[in-house]
Design an enzyme around this catalytic site. Structure first.
Site, mmCIF file in Angstrom:
data_model
loop_
_atom_site.group_PDB
_atom_site.id
_atom_site.type_symbol
_atom_site.label_atom_id
_atom_site.label_comp_id
_atom_site.label_asym_id
_atom_site.label_seq_id
_atom_site.Cartn_x
_atom_site.Cartn_y
_atom_site.Cartn_z
ATOM 1 N N THR A 1 -2.971 5.483 -4.499
ATOM 2 C CA THR A 1 -1.886 6.289 -3.917
ATOM 3 C C THR A 1 -0.580 6.098 -4.676
ATOM 4 O O THR A 1 0.132 7.069 -4.926
ATOM 5 C CB THR A 1 -1.670 5.936 -2.433
ATOM 6 N N THR A 2 -0.272 4.863 -5.052
ATOM 7 C CA THR A 2 0.986 4.641 -5.767
ATOM 8 C C THR A 2 0.941 5.327 -7.127
ATOM 9 O O THR A 2 1.930 5.934 -7.564
ATOM 10 C CB THR A 2 1.236 3.128 -5.953
ATOM 11 N N ASP B 1 0.826 -1.191 0.000
ATOM 12 C CA ASP B 1 0.000 0.000 0.000
ATOM 13 C C ASP B 1 0.872 1.258 0.000
ATOM 14 O O ASP B 1 1.632 1.490 0.945
ATOM 15 C CB ASP B 1 -0.872 -0.042 1.256
ATOM 16 N N ASP C 1 -9.473 -0.061 1.159
ATOM 17 C CA ASP C 1 -9.375 0.563 -0.167
ATOM 18 C C ASP C 1 -10.568 0.146 -1.021
ATOM 19 O O ASP C 1 -11.194 0.975 -1.672
ATOM 20 C CB ASP C 1 -8.088 0.117 -0.886
#
Ligand code: ADP
Ligand code: MG
Length: 544
Positions: A89-90, A56, A382
């Site tokens: 997010t990545t 994550d 998520d």
């Protein structure tokens, strides 16, 4: 006139930009290897030796001990993305890093940062418009599609193995708390979804339960544990003898005195139990401790009592039972009680609590060990966020790099109509977006240039949904293949990545109180923190 201390250091213009961009890029590049279904996990070890194994993006960046202020801006991108979208997010961080790399090239061609910033802003705005144009519209009740959205967000996570079952649980949970507003829109209230974790069994035994699941035992084995219609007291006050002042000691000289003292303690406890009885409660969930004698007395009254209930459980019970948490037993009345049913699974050591009015559900996640359930929980959170965003927003995109390549193509067309240096910045923005398919490919052991060439060709032929099947290496219609992402999350990633890149580009002067080249000791932010360089990350090197 600026007067600086002897040790102070100043870096200006190009040097400042170069310094900042390198720091920010280093952070962005550190999480890239986790992107996509074939991404790797990272093992993070904090200074106390606690180990976290995760894929994550935001968790990785938060656990990394970064003490460079510019690099921290990248961490903020991930945090904003996590708060606003819950996933992606990545992706957001990778795009921010690539925007800065592109900017570096433009700076080397003597293009002024102001022009780059302006071009990036134009491109980001155009890209968001195009996302809306490209997005497919879906209905909140389209269960199959919601399941695909959940599965896409879970791929590559530890939840992968049981993703069909888990995706179904996530969709069921979201649907259980979705209400249709008068205007036909859907409102998802995730407050009414609670996640509970239990180690010892496999993830495939995870389940969705109505109401709350409380992982506790009754304080006394003689207490009743099943109620069809219970009046429940939620108490955030210990059921114990009140402490005498710390500095008054009780001196006991005779057996009589001892008896008196014990009597007075017993009286106090009996009073407290009577107060609970007086409210009419059948059940009391106490957030604090319950004295042994009080436990016995409560059992004798036929009241079920649970001690040291988790704060999060108390909050959830409050919602679903319609109760009010009482923080001082003296003031408890029947008006504070909540109403619902209670049942017990003694083998699992769980209470199931359902409210009479409010609808709440609990996702009970199981996994063999603490590490497994922790990562499972991150993945499920998520998925809950993206599924609920999809149910309320109704717009989805083809994943696997399809959306990024399509946007890049449209932005290049848009750039053709722009004059001046901004044109170059818009083109650079388009190139930066393609970092997503490139990294997806390289993480899958594929050639990223070949992949990008095939993807671009497919999009030029009008295949808007052409993306990468990371397992076969083929270009496929990822939307049809079920790789589906919410549009909202992509829009957010574009915005936050652009903002962060522009923030870094705007800086042309670093004034540090200390020496920029030495490694700091991780002191508080501020310009002095720049002295830390990437020192904090150096320590992570071995674990990456
Ligand atoms: P993020 O933190 O950005 O969500 P992830 O590691 O979850 O990072 O990866 C998300 C990317 O992986 C998205 O671009 C998504 O489209 C892609 N992806 C997810 N599942 C698949 C799949 N089965 N095939 C190809 N790409 C996928
Ligand atoms: Mg993801």
């Amino acid at each position: 006139m600026i007067i600086m201390g002897e040790d102070a250091q100043r870096v200006k213009d190009k040097d400042a930009q170069e310094y900042n961009i390198s720091a920010a890029r280093a952070v962005a590049e550190s999480v890239r290897s986790t992107l996509g279904p074939k991404g790797m996990d990272k093992m993070l070890v904090d200074s106390m030796g606690t180990v976290t194994i995760t894929n994550d993006g935001v968790t990785i960046l938060q656990e990394m001990d970064i003490d460079n202020p510019t690099a921290e801006m990248i961490v903020e991108v991930a945090e904003t993305q996590e708060d606003e979208a819950g996933d992606g997010t990545t992706t957001a961080v990778a795009i921010a890093g690539e925007l800065l790399k592109e900017a570096q090239d433009l700076l080397e061609q003597d293009i002024h940062p102001t022009a780059i910033i302006k071009g990036f802003n134009m491109a980001a705005e155009k890209a968001r418009e195009e996302v809306d144009d490209i997005a497919e519209r879906v209905d909140a009740s389209d269960e199959e599609l919601l399941r695909k959205v959940a599965e896409t967000s879970m791929t590559g996570k530890s939840s992968e193995l049981d993703k069909e079952l888990l995706a179904q649980l996530v969709v069921d949970a979201v649907q259980a708390v979705t209400v249709e507003a008068d205007d036909g829109s859907h409102i998802v209230d995730l407050e009414f979804v609670e996640i509970e974790t239990q180690t010892g069994r496999s993830a495939s035994e995870s389940e969705l339960l109505n109401g709350a699941v409380i992982d506790k035992d009754p304080v006394n084995d003689d207490m009743p544990v099943e109620f069809d219609a219970a009046d429940v007291l939620l108490l955030n006050d210990p059921i114990e003898v009140e402490e005498t002042d710390a500095d008054t000691s009780v001196s006991i000289d005779s057996p009589d005195q001892l008896q008196q003292f014990l009597d007075s303690e017993e009286r106090q406890l009996r009073e407290k139990v009577d107060q609970i009885v007086a409210t009419g409660a059948d059940v009391v969930f106490c957030q604090k401790a319950i004295d042994d004698l009080a436990q016995y007395l409560l059992a004798k009254e036929g009241i079920l009592a649970v001690r040291r209930t988790k704060k999060s459980d108390m909050g959830f019970l409050q919602e679903i039972l319609g109760a009010e948490i009482v923080s001082d037993l003296d003031s408890a009345t029947d008006a504070h009680l909540g109403h619902g049913s209670i049942s017990r699974d003694a083998d699992a050591g769980l209470f199931y609590v359902e409210g009479d009015d409010a609808h709440g559900v609990t996702l009970l996640l199981r996994g063999s060990t603490e590490h497994v359930v922790d990562e499972l929980e991150r993945g499920i959170k998520d998925a809950l966020d993206v599924v609920s965003a999809t149910a309320s927003d109704g717009r989805v995109l083809a994943g696997g790099g399809a959306i990024e390549v399509e946007l890049a193509g449209r932005l290049r067309d848009y750039a053709d109509d722009i004059s001046g240096r901004e044109q170059l910045a818009v083109g650079a923005f388009a190139d930066a977006l393609e970092i997503v398919p490139r990294v997806l490919a390289s993480n899958a052991g594929l050639d990223s240039i070949d992949t990008l060439v095939s993807l671009r060709a497919a999009h030029e032929d009008g295949d808007v949904h052409a993306g990468l099947n990371v397992f076969s290496g083929d270009v496929v219609d990822t939307y049809e293949a079920g790789v589906v992402e919410p549009a909202h999350s992509k829009e957010q990633a574009l915005s936050s990545a652009t903002e962060a890149a522009n923030l870094v580009l705007k800086i042309d002067d670093i004034i540090a109180a200390g020496d920029l080249s030495t490694s700091g000791d991780g002191d508080e932010g501020g310009p002095g923190g720049a002295g830390g360089g990437m020192g904090g990350m150096g320590g992570m090197g071995g674990a990456m």
